[in-house]
Scaffold this active site. Structure first.
Site, PDB file in Angstrom:
ATOM      1  N   SER A 331      12.524   2.832 -11.200  1.00 28.55           N
ATOM      2  CA  SER A 331      11.857   3.832 -10.348  1.00 28.55           C
ATOM      3  C   SER A 331      12.786   4.516  -9.348  1.00 28.55           C
ATOM      4  CB  SER A 331      10.694   3.179  -9.606  1.00 28.55           C
ATOM      5  OG  SER A 331       9.688   2.791 -10.515  1.00 28.55           O
ATOM      6  N   ASP A 355      -4.911   9.203 -11.941  1.00 27.23           N
ATOM      7  CA  ASP A 355      -4.236   8.093 -12.613  1.00 27.23           C
ATOM      8  C   ASP A 355      -5.223   6.966 -12.893  1.00 27.23           C
ATOM      9  OD1 ASP A 355      -2.563   6.087 -13.515  1.00 27.23           O
ATOM     10  OD2 ASP A 355      -1.852   5.558 -11.499  1.00 27.23           O
ATOM     11  N   ASP A 370       0.736   1.866 -16.205  1.00 22.65           N
ATOM     12  CA  ASP A 370       1.250   1.968 -14.843  1.00 22.65           C
ATOM     13  C   ASP A 370       1.444   0.543 -14.316  1.00 22.65           C
ATOM     14  OD1 ASP A 370       1.061   4.345 -12.437  1.00 22.65           O
ATOM     15  OD2 ASP A 370       1.112   2.260 -11.791  1.00 22.65           O
ATOM     16  N   HIS A 376      -3.686   4.558  -9.503  1.00 23.09           N
ATOM     17  CA  HIS A 376      -3.512   4.988  -8.109  1.00 23.09           C
ATOM     18  C   HIS A 376      -4.539   6.035  -7.692  1.00 23.09           C
ATOM     19  CE1 HIS A 376       0.528   3.098  -7.596  1.00 23.09           C
ATOM     20  NE2 HIS A 376       0.571   3.254  -8.919  1.00 23.09           N
TER      21      HIS A 376
END
Length: 617
Positions: A331, A355, A370, A376
């Site tokens: 990330s 999401d 995810d 999220h």
């Protein structure tokens, strides 16, 4: 009576006289020959025998230069030369080499390893009458014992010399490197160049790795000469003439020993690397890899057993993880992906997605999960950076496309070795369609782009590359080539920009907006590095990352306890500070560290605090 009457005394006298004359002539001829020969040798051949005599009595010996010292940016000594006494033998001057070795073993002790190393050095190509080291680090008592028995030891001597020493030990091992004895391979290379052959005629050591090797041409210096008088045993009587050698250049590095030692302390017991770069200059402030090793063990020759322990260690202490180790960026790549998508027009700061905890390509049954299983919710680009929303970056990576992602990432130095003088640096891997076709013999699939969107898949970076890209980001796209060398003999050096252009964004405000998003990674309510708030002395912008080591089957959850320690995720953190006027950029990689907020991020924060706190004071 009758015998006397038959003797002719007159004849005998004439015979004796003749014989005496002949003998005198022979003697005179011999004396004349000797006189002529003496005159011939003393007069006619005077110069010839004078030269031969001088060659036996007077010798020209090369004198090795003192190696240049290495300092950090604050004047702390990182590499010095210390006195060292070695027992040497000139094999050509010994009557019986085996007998001499046995005598020395009884006198001062010669280990099997010393004997093996001596025979190895003896087998190397060398100059005639060149001393060969038998033992290092003689004590005062051993030196005295050899001196007392010199009469019985022709060709044996005790040599005083300056030997490289690294006072900081393991902390700087990978970045400084070390010097070692010139081996046969080194000798063959040096002899290919007459200038180098002359320069190294009195040198036993040469830079093997790191800065010692990269700047060998500066650190070594130039050889000198002395004309000396010796006795029949080859021992020095007096120096007749001397031309002093030129010492090597003293080097000052950008390295800050405070940060380097702090990194070593904080990485104790962990595998990984730390790199810190000065944003304004590109100077490398810290370059640490752990586990490390003691470079002093290599200077005079490490034993086979000790080298075997290092080389076979599963933690690989000899590998420079900071410059040579490659890992998925995870990330930490997301800020760069975000800027690439903005540049391509594939997203905007207002573009939002919902999401659900997964992403799916069209006409593809696979779910790309995810890290947050429940998702999220609705996120925009800033929230996606702050919360590290994988789904958002899956989406914008596909919308941008690999043909626009890879060239943009390359502008930050990914996929290239952009360092000036880090000898271990490698280029990592920035994949594209051509690479996959050439090396994997396969087409590039949309799923490959999805994985690249969160820094997984084929892409590999080094901690040095990540720190470099972070410094360019902090400098708002302005390139400063990362480098270690700051000054030569206290004279600052000029660093060229390098073969890469500064990064121009379509909207320059995107730099500041990304800085804000990265700052909220630490200060935001849902920031993935929120744990840094309790020690936040300066405003920091950063990004965490968790790189998978082993693949987790689709539908299964990552279970740390079920995995072996070396199969657990790597922890990344990259960041810079202070946010408004970035001065230092840091990248930290902790192998199998899992939670970067608990492992990698606090290390980066400590270095930033130390650097900015010192600058502030």
């Amino acid at each position: 009576m009758w015998e006397q009457s038959f003797r002719d005394k007159s004849f005998e006298r004439r015979l004796f006289r003749a014989r005496a004359i002949v003998a005198a002539i022979i003697v005179l001829i011999a004396l004349g020959g000797l006189t002529w020969r003496m005159v011939y040798l003393q007069v006619e051949l005077h110069e010839k025998y004078k030269d031969l005599s001088d060659n036996n009595r007077v010798q020209i010996r090369p004198v090795g230069p003192n190696r240049g010292l290495i300092y950090d940016r604050n004047g702390v000594l990182l590499a010095e030369n210390i006195p060292y006494y070695s027992l040497t033998i000139v094999p050509e001057r010994t009557r019986d080499l085996e007998e001499t070795l046995q005598f020395l073993n009884d006198l001062v002790g010669v280990s099997e390893r010393d004997r093996e190393q001596f025979e190895k050095r003896l087998s190397y190509r060398r100059r005639p009458f060149e001393p060969v080291v038998l033992r290092h680090k003689l004590s005062e008592e051993e030196i005295a014992a050899v001196a007392v028995n010199r009469y019985y030891l022709p060709g044996v001597d005790v040599e005083a010399q300056l030997v490289r020493h690294y006072p900081q030990g393991k902390a700087f091992a990978h970045v400084l490197g070390y010097v070692g004895r010139i081996n046969q391979m080194d000798q063959e290379k040096l002899e290919q160049d007459e200038e180098n052959k002359r320069r190294y005629s009195a040198t036993q050591y040469i830079g093997k790795t790191g800065i010692e090797r990269r700047y060998e041409h500066l650190l070594h210096g130039n050889v000198g000469y002395e004309k000396v008088e010796t006795n029949a045993r080859g021992r020095l009587l007096r120096t007749l003439e001397r031309q002093n050698p030129e010492p090597g250049t003293d080097l000052t590095l950008h390295l800050d020993s405070r940060l380097q030692l702090l990194a070593a302390e904080l990485m104790e017991g962990r595998r990984g690397a730390v790199v810190a770069i000065e944003v304004e200059t590109g100077g490398i402030l810290a370059h640490f890899s752990n586990p490390s090793f003691d470079p002093n063990a290599f200077v005079t020759g490490i034993s086979y057993a000790d080298y075997g322990l290092l080389n076979n260690d599963p933690d690989k202490p000899l590998i420079d993880r900071a410059g040579y180790g490659t890992y998925p960026p995870a990330s930490t790549l997301k800020p760069f992906i975000g800027l690439a998508a903005l540049q391509a027009g594939a997203t905007s700061w207002n573009y939002r997605i919902k999401d659900p905890g997964w992403y799916q390509l069209e006409n593809d049954e696979r779910f790309y999960r995810d890290w947050k299983r429940e998702g999220h919710g609705t996120v925009d680009l800033e929230a996606a950076v702050v919360e590290s929303c994988d789904t958002y970056f899956y989406d914008i990576a596909v919308r941008t496309g690999i043909d626009r992602l890879t060239p943009f990432l390359g502008k930050f130095g990914f996929g290239r070795d952009m360092s000036l003088d880090v000898i271990t640096a490698t280029s990592g891997l920035l994949p594209d369609k051509e690479w996959k076709r050439a090396y994997r013999r396969s087409a590039w699939y949309p799923g490959d782009t999805v994985n690249l969107g969160i820094g997984q898949g084929f892409m590999l970076v080094t901690p040095l590359q990540m720190a470099t890209a972070t410094a360019v980001l902090a400098n708002r796209g302005k390139w400063q080539v990362p480098h270690l060398l700051l000054a030569e003999n206290d004279e600052p050096i000029a660093i060229e920009h390098g073969p890469i252009d500064d990064i121009q964004l379509n909207d320059e405000r995107n730099w500041d907006r990304m800085f804000t998003a990265m700052e909220h990674v630490i200060t935001g309510r849902h920031g993935t590095a929120r744990s840094l708030l309790k020690n936040l002395r300066f405003p920091i912008a950063g990004k965490t990352g968790t790189a998978q080591v082993v693949s987790i089957p689709q539908g299964e959850k990552y279970d740390s306890e079920a995995l072996k320690e070396r199969q657990r995720d790597h922890a990344w953190f990259m960041g810079f500070g202070p946010v408004e006027n970035p001065q230092i950029a840091v990248a930290v990689l902790v192998e199998n560290g899992e939670s970067s907020g608990r492992t990698a991020a606090p290390i980066a924060q400590a270095l930033i605090n130390e650097y900015l706190g010192g600058a502030e004071g």
